[in-house]
Write an enzyme that holds these catalytic residues in place. Sequence first.
Site, PDB file in Angstrom:
ATOM      1  CG  ASP A 151      17.936  32.284 -11.510  1.00 53.04           C
ATOM      2  OD1 ASP A 151      17.659  33.055 -10.581  1.00 53.04           O
ATOM      3  OD2 ASP A 151      18.966  31.575 -11.528  1.00 53.04           O
ATOM      4  CG  MET A 162      19.345  36.733  -6.352  1.00 55.46           C
ATOM      5  SD  MET A 162      19.004  35.220  -5.412  1.00 55.46           S
ATOM      6  CE  MET A 162      20.301  35.295  -4.192  1.00 55.46           C
ATOM      7  CD  GLN A 182      15.775  38.629  -5.326  1.00 57.40           C
ATOM      8  OE1 GLN A 182      15.577  38.853  -6.512  1.00 57.40           O
ATOM      9  NE2 GLN A 182      16.968  38.752  -4.801  1.00 57.40           N
TER      10      GLN A 182
END
Length: 358
Positions: free
Chosen positions: A138, A180, A284
């Site tokens: 992230d 995400m 991912q």
Amino acid sequence: MTEIRRLGILTGGGDAPGLNAVIRAAVRAAERLGVETLGIFDGFEGLLERRFRPFSSATVRDLLAKGGTVLGTSNRCNPFSFPLPDGTRIDRSVEVLDHAAEAGLDALLVIGGDGSLQIARLLADKGLRLIGVPKTIDNDLAATDYTFGFWTAIEVATYALDRLRDTAESHHRVMILEVMGRDAGWIALHAGLAGGADVILIPEIPYRIETVEAQVEERAARGQAYSIVVVAEGAKPVGGVPAVKVADAGDGHPRLGGAGDRLAAELAPRIEHEIRVTVLGHLQRGGSPVPYDRILATRFGQRAAELAAQGRFGRMVCLRGSQVADVPLAEAVAVQKLVDPAGELVTAARGIGVGFGD
Ligand code: F6P
């Protein structure tokens, strides 16, 4: 200088491409510094359950390009709030300290995201000698400019967009790709830029469905009969909340999901195009790390082993500009890094006509 002889290594939280490269680098660097390493399996659970195995450069051979983590991981085991079958929670942190001492660990290297590093900080407060290595696809930890795994996720999402563009164009459809990123829009923004998205929806810029509609229609009016929309899983309409799949995923956080379908349902009655939604999900997170992530992971692993050998505990390695540095663990986990809606990346995207739905 503090003499350490044995360093424990664990990976915690969700996996990220590059974890194995960190393990490999830390083990090899430690060996050269005269420090033994002990692999601890399945995150903090491995410390509670005494799942250990000695590691060496032979054990970590061929790990550089391998996705996942050979140590296993878990984001459900917080020793300070350990879940029992009856639903209650107990503090088992003393066992972690006892088992670490019993295994002869002089220090522990925790490779993890914000959750695991928070636990690491609390264990450090209780006297465990710790070094942190930040990890998350992230890229939302303020203390480091980049985390490894992020650019691999961007690559996967970008190639997905390239493929979606071909089929979107053929069918004159609106293609929505959900990516995400939790509460941060970094993956959506970067992949959207790299994949030439027409609309990018991120949590930091709540969207209005009528604006998204106008952005799609404007393209159609210009003869572009298809549109590519990237939506971050944490994206939300103005005044709304992110789409949640599970209220508590077991780590105290909701599991996000459904932003793409929600957007499609909102958009469908407003436009004539057919809409299709692709949720990229854990594609991912798996796979071989891209070269940038392998290099960053190697630098982080080497520096972490060096910090441990130097007795510089309670610190987390990080990237500042182009240099690997280190910061106090407490500082490292304090602040989340979100996309600045007025920042250069968003401004550049707007400057070439990308819509953000606001
Ligand atoms: O933090 C990394 C991440 O992949 C997020 O982007 C995502 O919301 C979450 O983990 C998914 O977690 P899980 O693997 O538990 O479904």
